[in-house]
Design a protein around this motif. Sequence first.
Motif, short mmCIF file in Angstrom:
data_model
loop_
_atom_site.label_atom_id
_atom_site.label_comp_id
_atom_site.label_asym_id
_atom_site.label_seq_id
_atom_site.Cartn_x
_atom_site.Cartn_y
_atom_site.Cartn_z
N ILE A 1 12.72 -54.37 -0.50
CA ILE A 1 12.00 -53.98 -1.71
C ILE A 1 11.36 -52.63 -1.41
O ILE A 1 10.60 -52.51 -0.45
N GLU B 1 9.12 -49.59 -3.23
CA GLU B 1 8.30 -49.33 -4.43
C GLU B 1 7.87 -47.88 -4.47
O GLU B 1 7.39 -47.33 -3.48
N LEU C 1 13.58 -40.42 -14.41
CA LEU C 1 14.58 -41.43 -14.81
C LEU C 1 16.02 -40.98 -14.57
O LEU C 1 16.79 -41.74 -13.96
N ARG D 1 18.62 -42.71 -11.98
CA ARG D 1 19.93 -43.24 -12.43
C ARG D 1 21.05 -42.68 -11.57
O ARG D 1 21.97 -43.41 -11.20
N VAL E 1 20.97 -44.44 -8.14
CA VAL E 1 21.52 -45.80 -8.19
C VAL E 1 23.06 -45.73 -8.27
O VAL E 1 23.76 -46.43 -7.53
N GLU F 1 19.43 -52.34 -7.07
CA GLU F 1 18.95 -52.48 -8.45
C GLU F 1 17.59 -51.83 -8.58
O GLU F 1 16.78 -51.89 -7.65
N LEU F 2 17.33 -51.28 -9.77
CA LEU F 2 16.05 -50.60 -10.00
C LEU F 2 15.35 -51.20 -11.22
O LEU F 2 15.98 -51.43 -12.26
N PHE F 3 14.06 -51.45 -11.04
CA PHE F 3 13.25 -52.09 -12.08
C PHE F 3 11.97 -51.28 -12.30
O PHE F 3 11.56 -50.50 -11.44
N THR F 4 11.34 -51.53 -13.46
CA THR F 4 9.98 -51.00 -13.68
C THR F 4 9.03 -52.15 -13.91
O THR F 4 9.38 -53.18 -14.49
N ASP F 5 7.81 -51.93 -13.48
CA ASP F 5 6.71 -52.88 -13.63
C ASP F 5 6.28 -52.87 -15.09
O ASP F 5 5.89 -51.82 -15.63
N GLN F 6 6.32 -54.04 -15.75
CA GLN F 6 5.96 -54.11 -17.17
C GLN F 6 4.52 -53.65 -17.43
O GLN F 6 4.20 -53.20 -18.51
N HIS G 1 5.51 -47.27 -12.02
CA HIS G 1 5.74 -48.12 -10.84
C HIS G 1 7.19 -48.60 -10.89
O HIS G 1 7.54 -49.44 -11.73
N PHE G 2 8.01 -48.02 -10.02
CA PHE G 2 9.44 -48.34 -9.94
C PHE G 2 9.70 -49.18 -8.70
O PHE G 2 9.11 -48.92 -7.64
N ILE G 3 10.59 -50.17 -8.85
CA ILE G 3 10.85 -51.11 -7.75
C ILE G 3 12.36 -51.23 -7.54
O ILE G 3 13.09 -51.66 -8.44
N ILE H 1 15.32 -53.23 -5.60
CA ILE H 1 15.67 -54.42 -4.82
C ILE H 1 17.07 -54.17 -4.27
O ILE H 1 18.02 -53.96 -5.02
N LEU I 1 5.97 -58.49 -12.91
CA LEU I 1 7.00 -58.79 -13.91
C LEU I 1 7.73 -57.48 -14.22
O LEU I 1 7.08 -56.46 -14.49
N ASP J 1 11.23 -55.08 -15.73
CA ASP J 1 12.41 -54.86 -16.56
C ASP J 1 13.43 -54.04 -15.77
O ASP J 1 13.04 -53.14 -15.02
#
Lengths: 95, 95
Positions: free
Chosen positions: A5, A7, A19, A23, A26, A39-44, A49-51, A53, B90, B92
Amino acid sequence: MLKVIAEDFIKPEAVEIVLPLYRELVEQTRTEPLCIAYELFTDQKNPGHFIFIEEWPDRAALDIHCRTEHFTRLVPLINAHQRQEGTFILMDAIA
Amino acid sequence: MLKVIAEDFIKPEAVEIVLPLYRELVEQTRTEPLCIAYELFTDQKNPGHFIFIEEWPDRAALDIHCRTEHFTRLVPLINAHQRQEGTFILMDAIA
């Protein structure tokens, strides 16, 4: 198998700038022969805050990733918009 | 799709006590019809730092998970051995 992980904490006003850089990172990383998952996620609740995995066969594969042209080119461009230092956790599966 | 990272910080001396509780929690959670993925990891550098990576169809499914018999029974037994409050994110998907 190594799970990661990673962050990043980007200034909220720079999200639209980073962004396309994320992209591309990735997309390019997924072409690495040793990349199992990236994989790339954002904290809702926390814009900027980008995460990531990630899954790699081992630490050596992760080290190769960190020396690729796309990583060494794109990560400094992203980090120019950090609001605080990124963090990472290297993990072993339990279950 | 909702991705979740949930982190627990257990006293290192209690790791052997919580491991079977975690294993039961993972096993039971994976039988939930709405559970897409539920994986548990440990931090290579921080004994007692446990990390769940979860995937649910939506927030409602996560809420149902948090009200199951196995969750409400096992989580307090695990948390009795915490060294600090757990955290969760959480997320996205971006890419």
